[in-house]
Design a protein around this motif. Structure first.
Motif: not given
Length: 149
Positions: A18-22, A46-47, A136-137
């Motif tokens: 999730a952090l990588l994507k952001q 894996p994700e 995180l938000d």
């Protein structure tokens, strides 16, 4: 018109999709157009691996480096730095290089400002912006303007 110098950004990833994507989305939104993004899969979960493949297929500015096993070791906690970063540096073609972590979010004009700083100050060899803490938000935790790290 003069071509902008290529700016390479290197991002290391293992287990925080999730952090990588952001972080990657913040890079993709940069106003600086001459950008190379090198993403390192450090034996990721894996994700993370799935996301890295998807984003690389969708963005021609992205290069991937894969390690089948995580390069971290409790015996040598910083082992991944020379192993992963040197592999990425060997692939980097930019005149300028920025190494960031997968939880770093950048303002949309961050790289534009860094490139202008270096171009306008040829003797400048390193620089970084002031950090802003957030949860995180994406909520900023310290709303007072920072003047130093």
């Amino acid at each position: 018109m003069m071509q902008e110098p290529l700016f390479t950004t290197i991002v290391h990833a293992y287990n925080r999709p999730a952090l990588l994507k952001q972080s990657v989305e913040a890079l993709q939104r940069q106003t600086y157009s001459s950008l190379e993004i090198i993403l390192i899969n450090n034996g990721g979960i894996p994700e993370v691996v799935e996301y890295l493949h998807e984003v690389a297929l969708a963005d021609s500015r992205i290069k991937l480096i894969h390690f089948s096993e995580n390069q971290f070791s409790w015996d040598d906690p910083v082992k991944f730095i020379p192993v992963c970063w040197n592999a990425a540096l060997a692939e980097a073609t930019g005149e300028y290089v920025w190494i960031q972590q997968d939880d770093d979010m950048l303002a949309n004009d961050y790289i534009e400002k860094m490139a202008a700083l270096f171009q306008g100050n040829p003797e400048c060899t390193t620089a970084a912006g002031l950090a802003v803490a957030f949860d995180l938000d994406g909520n900023i935790l310290d709303t007072e303007p920072r003047t130093k790290n």
